[in-house]
Write an enzyme that holds these catalytic residues in place. Structure first.
Site, mmCIF file in Angstrom:
data_model
loop_
_atom_site.group_PDB
_atom_site.id
_atom_site.type_symbol
_atom_site.label_atom_id
_atom_site.label_comp_id
_atom_site.label_asym_id
_atom_site.label_seq_id
_atom_site.Cartn_x
_atom_site.Cartn_y
_atom_site.Cartn_z
ATOM 1 N N LEU A 97 0.765 -1.291 0.035
ATOM 2 C CA LEU A 97 -0.011 0.050 0.000
ATOM 3 C C LEU A 97 0.828 1.158 -0.180
ATOM 4 O O LEU A 97 1.906 0.973 0.764
ATOM 5 C CB LEU A 97 -1.040 -0.047 1.220
ATOM 6 N N ASP A 98 0.517 2.100 -1.124
ATOM 7 C CA ASP A 98 1.596 3.297 -1.006
ATOM 8 C C ASP A 98 1.583 3.933 0.374
ATOM 9 O O ASP A 98 0.693 4.072 1.076
ATOM 10 C CB ASP A 98 1.393 4.136 -2.223
ATOM 11 N N LEU A 99 2.415 5.315 0.449
ATOM 12 C CA LEU A 99 2.316 6.033 1.775
ATOM 13 C C LEU A 99 1.231 6.626 2.013
ATOM 14 O O LEU A 99 0.795 6.449 3.199
ATOM 15 C CB LEU A 99 3.483 7.178 1.379
ATOM 16 N N THR A 113 -2.091 5.760 1.446
ATOM 17 C CA THR A 113 -3.085 4.604 1.322
ATOM 18 C C THR A 113 -3.171 3.886 2.746
ATOM 19 O O THR A 113 -2.227 3.459 3.390
ATOM 20 C CB THR A 113 -2.939 3.577 0.374
#
Length: 236
Positions: free
Chosen positions: A103-105, A107
Protein backbone atom coordinates in the site's frame (compact mmCIF):
# COMPACT_ATOMS: atom_id res chain seq x y z
CA UNK A 1 15.39 -30.82 -3.27
CA UNK A 2 17.10 -27.88 -4.92
CA UNK A 3 15.21 -24.59 -5.25
CA UNK A 4 16.17 -21.10 -6.35
CA UNK A 5 18.01 -19.33 -3.58
CA UNK A 6 15.68 -16.31 -3.61
CA UNK A 7 12.74 -18.66 -3.03
CA UNK A 8 14.47 -20.23 -0.03
CA UNK A 9 15.02 -16.78 1.46
CA UNK A 10 11.34 -15.96 0.96
CA UNK A 11 10.26 -19.28 2.48
CA UNK A 12 12.41 -18.48 5.51
CA UNK A 13 10.41 -15.27 5.95
CA UNK A 14 13.39 -12.94 5.62
CA UNK A 15 12.12 -11.00 2.63
CA UNK A 16 9.97 -11.15 -0.46
CA UNK A 17 11.43 -12.84 -3.53
CA UNK A 18 12.01 -9.47 -5.17
CA UNK A 19 13.93 -8.20 -2.15
CA UNK A 20 15.88 -11.47 -1.96
CA UNK A 21 16.91 -11.06 -5.59
CA UNK A 22 18.33 -7.65 -4.74
CA UNK A 23 20.31 -9.17 -1.85
CA UNK A 24 21.76 -11.76 -4.23
CA UNK A 25 22.73 -9.07 -6.73
CA UNK A 26 24.40 -7.15 -3.88
CA UNK A 27 26.53 -10.18 -3.02
CA UNK A 28 24.99 -10.65 0.42
CA UNK A 29 23.98 -14.30 -0.07
CA UNK A 30 26.30 -17.31 0.04
CA UNK A 31 25.88 -21.04 -0.47
CA UNK A 32 28.54 -23.17 1.20
CA UNK A 33 30.64 -20.05 1.67
CA UNK A 34 30.49 -18.98 -1.99
CA UNK A 35 28.70 -15.82 -3.12
CA UNK A 36 25.85 -16.89 -5.41
CA UNK A 37 24.52 -15.33 -8.58
CA UNK A 38 20.89 -14.67 -9.38
CA UNK A 39 19.17 -17.83 -10.64
CA UNK A 40 21.32 -20.33 -8.76
CA UNK A 41 19.75 -23.13 -6.75
CA UNK A 42 20.49 -24.80 -3.44
CA UNK A 43 19.24 -27.77 -1.42
CA UNK A 44 18.27 -26.56 2.08
CA UNK A 45 18.83 -30.09 3.45
CA UNK A 46 22.40 -30.32 2.17
CA UNK A 47 23.68 -26.81 1.44
CA UNK A 48 24.60 -24.06 3.88
CA UNK A 49 22.74 -20.93 2.79
CA UNK A 50 23.54 -17.65 4.54
CA UNK A 51 22.53 -13.99 4.29
CA UNK A 52 25.13 -11.52 5.52
CA UNK A 53 26.90 -14.49 7.08
CA UNK A 54 23.88 -15.64 9.06
CA UNK A 55 22.57 -19.15 8.34
CA UNK A 56 19.16 -19.44 6.75
CA UNK A 57 16.56 -21.11 8.94
CA UNK A 58 13.50 -22.63 7.30
CA UNK A 59 11.90 -23.95 10.49
CA UNK A 60 10.56 -20.61 11.71
CA UNK A 61 7.04 -20.80 13.12
CA UNK A 62 4.66 -19.18 10.61
CA UNK A 63 3.02 -15.97 11.80
CA UNK A 64 0.12 -14.18 10.10
CA UNK A 65 -0.84 -10.64 11.09
CA UNK A 66 -3.59 -8.37 9.78
CA UNK A 67 -2.71 -4.69 10.24
CA UNK A 68 -4.81 -1.56 9.76
CA UNK A 69 -2.10 0.53 8.12
CA UNK A 70 -2.31 4.26 8.81
CA UNK A 71 -1.41 6.83 6.16
CA UNK A 72 2.18 8.02 6.39
CA UNK A 73 3.82 4.59 6.62
CA UNK A 74 5.70 2.91 3.77
CA UNK A 75 5.13 -0.78 3.05
CA UNK A 76 8.77 -1.89 3.11
CA UNK A 77 11.12 -3.38 5.69
CA UNK A 78 13.33 -0.28 5.62
CA UNK A 79 13.24 3.11 3.93
CA UNK A 80 16.39 4.97 2.78
CA UNK A 81 14.56 8.27 3.21
CA UNK A 82 13.90 7.60 6.87
CA UNK A 83 10.11 7.49 6.63
CA UNK A 84 8.16 5.29 9.09
CA UNK A 85 7.79 1.68 7.95
CA UNK A 86 4.86 -0.61 8.74
CA UNK A 87 6.96 -3.10 10.69
CA UNK A 88 7.53 -0.41 13.33
CA UNK A 89 3.89 -0.97 14.27
CA UNK A 90 4.67 -4.65 15.00
CA UNK A 91 7.68 -4.27 17.27
CA UNK A 92 6.13 -6.52 19.91
CA UNK A 93 5.76 -9.38 17.40
CA UNK A 94 8.89 -11.54 17.81
CA UNK A 95 8.89 -12.91 14.25
CA UNK A 96 10.44 -11.09 11.29
CA UNK A 97 7.46 -10.34 9.05
CA UNK A 98 7.19 -8.88 5.58
CA UNK A 99 4.17 -7.35 3.82
CA UNK A 100 2.01 -9.30 1.36
CA UNK A 101 1.74 -6.78 -1.46
CA UNK A 102 1.99 -3.05 -0.93
CA UNK A 103 0.00 0.00 0.00
CA UNK A 104 1.55 3.34 -0.93
CA UNK A 105 2.46 6.04 1.57
CA UNK A 106 -0.91 7.80 1.71
CA UNK A 107 -3.08 4.68 1.37
CA UNK A 108 -4.65 3.27 4.53
CA UNK A 109 -6.22 0.01 5.51
CA UNK A 110 -5.85 -3.74 5.45
CA UNK A 111 -2.33 -5.08 5.11
CA UNK A 112 -1.37 -8.70 5.67
CA UNK A 113 2.13 -9.44 7.00
CA UNK A 114 3.68 -12.87 7.41
CA UNK A 115 6.88 -14.90 7.36
CA UNK A 116 5.17 -17.59 5.27
CA UNK A 117 6.78 -16.89 1.92
CA UNK A 118 4.92 -19.64 0.08
CA UNK A 119 1.50 -18.31 1.06
CA UNK A 120 2.55 -14.72 0.39
CA UNK A 121 3.63 -15.68 -3.12
CA UNK A 122 0.34 -17.47 -3.79
CA UNK A 123 -1.73 -14.52 -2.55
CA UNK A 124 0.10 -12.04 -4.79
CA UNK A 125 0.47 -14.17 -7.93
CA UNK A 126 -1.84 -12.88 -10.70
CA UNK A 127 -3.11 -16.31 -11.69
CA UNK A 128 -4.84 -16.80 -8.33
CA UNK A 129 -6.88 -13.60 -8.79
CA UNK A 130 -7.18 -12.84 -5.08
CA UNK A 131 -9.58 -9.90 -4.74
CA UNK A 132 -8.82 -6.63 -2.97
CA UNK A 133 -11.55 -4.11 -2.14
CA UNK A 134 -10.86 -0.42 -1.59
CA UNK A 135 -12.97 2.38 -0.22
CA UNK A 136 -12.22 5.28 -2.58
CA UNK A 137 -13.06 8.96 -2.45
CA UNK A 138 -12.64 10.81 -5.73
CA UNK A 139 -13.10 14.46 -6.62
CA UNK A 140 -16.31 15.27 -8.48
CA UNK A 141 -19.49 13.33 -9.16
CA UNK A 142 -18.75 9.98 -10.79
CA UNK A 143 -20.68 9.59 -14.03
CA UNK A 144 -22.30 6.36 -15.13
CA UNK A 145 -20.00 6.33 -18.16
CA UNK A 146 -16.88 6.53 -15.98
CA UNK A 147 -18.24 3.75 -13.76
CA UNK A 148 -18.82 1.51 -16.78
CA UNK A 149 -15.23 2.09 -17.89
CA UNK A 150 -13.95 1.03 -14.48
CA UNK A 151 -16.15 -2.07 -14.66
CA UNK A 152 -15.07 -3.08 -18.16
CA UNK A 153 -11.36 -2.15 -18.15
CA UNK A 154 -9.29 1.04 -18.11
CA UNK A 155 -6.44 1.63 -20.54
CA UNK A 156 -3.28 2.49 -18.63
CA UNK A 157 0.28 2.93 -19.85
CA UNK A 158 1.03 -0.70 -18.94
CA UNK A 159 -2.08 -2.09 -20.68
CA UNK A 160 -5.79 -2.40 -20.09
CA UNK A 161 -6.93 -3.44 -16.62
CA UNK A 162 -9.11 -6.42 -15.87
CA UNK A 163 -12.76 -5.58 -15.17
CA UNK A 164 -13.35 -4.19 -11.67
CA UNK A 165 -16.43 -4.31 -9.45
CA UNK A 166 -17.90 -0.99 -8.42
CA UNK A 167 -20.39 -0.77 -5.54
CA UNK A 168 -21.69 1.60 -2.90
CA UNK A 169 -21.47 4.71 -5.08
CA UNK A 170 -22.61 7.79 -3.20
CA UNK A 171 -21.61 11.43 -2.94
CA UNK A 172 -22.23 14.97 -4.07
CA UNK A 173 -21.08 17.38 -6.73
CA UNK A 174 -17.76 17.86 -4.92
CA UNK A 175 -16.80 14.22 -4.36
CA UNK A 176 -17.90 10.59 -4.71
CA UNK A 177 -17.34 7.57 -2.46
CA UNK A 178 -17.25 4.10 -4.00
CA UNK A 179 -16.03 0.58 -3.29
CA UNK A 180 -13.71 -0.72 -5.99
CA UNK A 181 -12.72 -4.40 -6.14
CA UNK A 182 -9.81 -5.60 -8.29
CA UNK A 183 -7.72 -8.76 -8.44
CA UNK A 184 -4.63 -7.40 -10.15
CA UNK A 185 -1.66 -5.95 -8.28
CA UNK A 186 -0.20 -3.23 -10.46
CA UNK A 187 1.64 -0.31 -8.92
CA UNK A 188 -0.80 2.39 -7.68
CA UNK A 189 -3.49 0.70 -9.78
CA UNK A 190 -6.61 2.09 -8.12
CA UNK A 191 -5.30 5.65 -8.20
CA UNK A 192 -4.26 5.34 -11.84
CA UNK A 193 -7.58 3.80 -12.87
CA UNK A 194 -9.58 6.60 -11.31
CA UNK A 195 -7.31 9.31 -12.68
CA UNK A 196 -7.54 7.76 -16.14
CA UNK A 197 -11.33 8.21 -16.19
CA UNK A 198 -10.99 11.78 -14.93
CA UNK A 199 -11.43 11.41 -11.16
CA UNK A 200 -8.35 12.02 -8.97
CA UNK A 201 -8.35 10.09 -5.69
CA UNK A 202 -8.44 12.17 -2.51
CA UNK A 203 -8.59 9.23 -0.07
CA UNK A 204 -7.91 5.51 -0.45
CA UNK A 205 -8.38 2.72 2.06
CA UNK A 206 -8.20 -1.03 1.53
CA UNK A 207 -11.04 -2.62 3.46
CA UNK A 208 -10.96 -6.24 2.28
CA UNK A 209 -8.50 -8.87 1.06
CA UNK A 210 -10.32 -11.94 -0.24
CA UNK A 211 -12.63 -12.68 2.75
CA UNK A 212 -10.53 -10.83 5.35
CA UNK A 213 -11.91 -7.53 6.63
CA UNK A 214 -10.64 -4.81 8.96
CA UNK A 215 -13.49 -5.18 11.40
CA UNK A 216 -13.05 -2.90 14.42
CA UNK A 217 -9.27 -2.49 14.13
CA UNK A 218 -8.23 1.13 14.62
CA UNK A 219 -5.44 2.62 12.48
CA UNK A 220 -2.11 1.23 13.67
CA UNK A 221 -3.69 -1.76 15.40
CA UNK A 222 -3.25 -5.38 14.32
CA UNK A 223 -4.47 -8.87 15.13
CA UNK A 224 -3.22 -12.38 14.43
CA UNK A 225 -5.20 -14.46 11.96
CA UNK A 226 -7.09 -17.43 13.34
CA UNK A 227 -6.16 -20.97 12.36
CA UNK A 228 -9.36 -21.18 10.34
CA UNK A 229 -8.55 -17.98 8.44
CA UNK A 230 -5.07 -19.25 7.56
CA UNK A 231 -6.48 -22.55 6.33
CA UNK A 232 -9.04 -20.73 4.22
CA UNK A 233 -6.36 -18.49 2.70
CA UNK A 234 -4.37 -21.54 1.72
CA UNK A 235 -7.40 -22.96 -0.08
CA UNK A 236 -7.87 -19.90 -2.27
Amino acid sequence: MKQRVQKLIALAGLASRREAEKWIEQGRVTVNGRIVQLGEQADPDRDHVAVDGRPLRLEETPVYVLLNKPAGYVTTLRDPRGRPVVTELLRDVPARLFPVGRLDLTTEGLLLLTNDGKLAWRLTHPRHEVTKTYLVRVRGRLTREAQRTLETGVMLEDGITAPARVAGVRGSDSHTWLELTIHEGRNRQVRRMCEAVGYPVSRLKRIRLAFLELGTLAPGQYRHLTREEVARLKRL
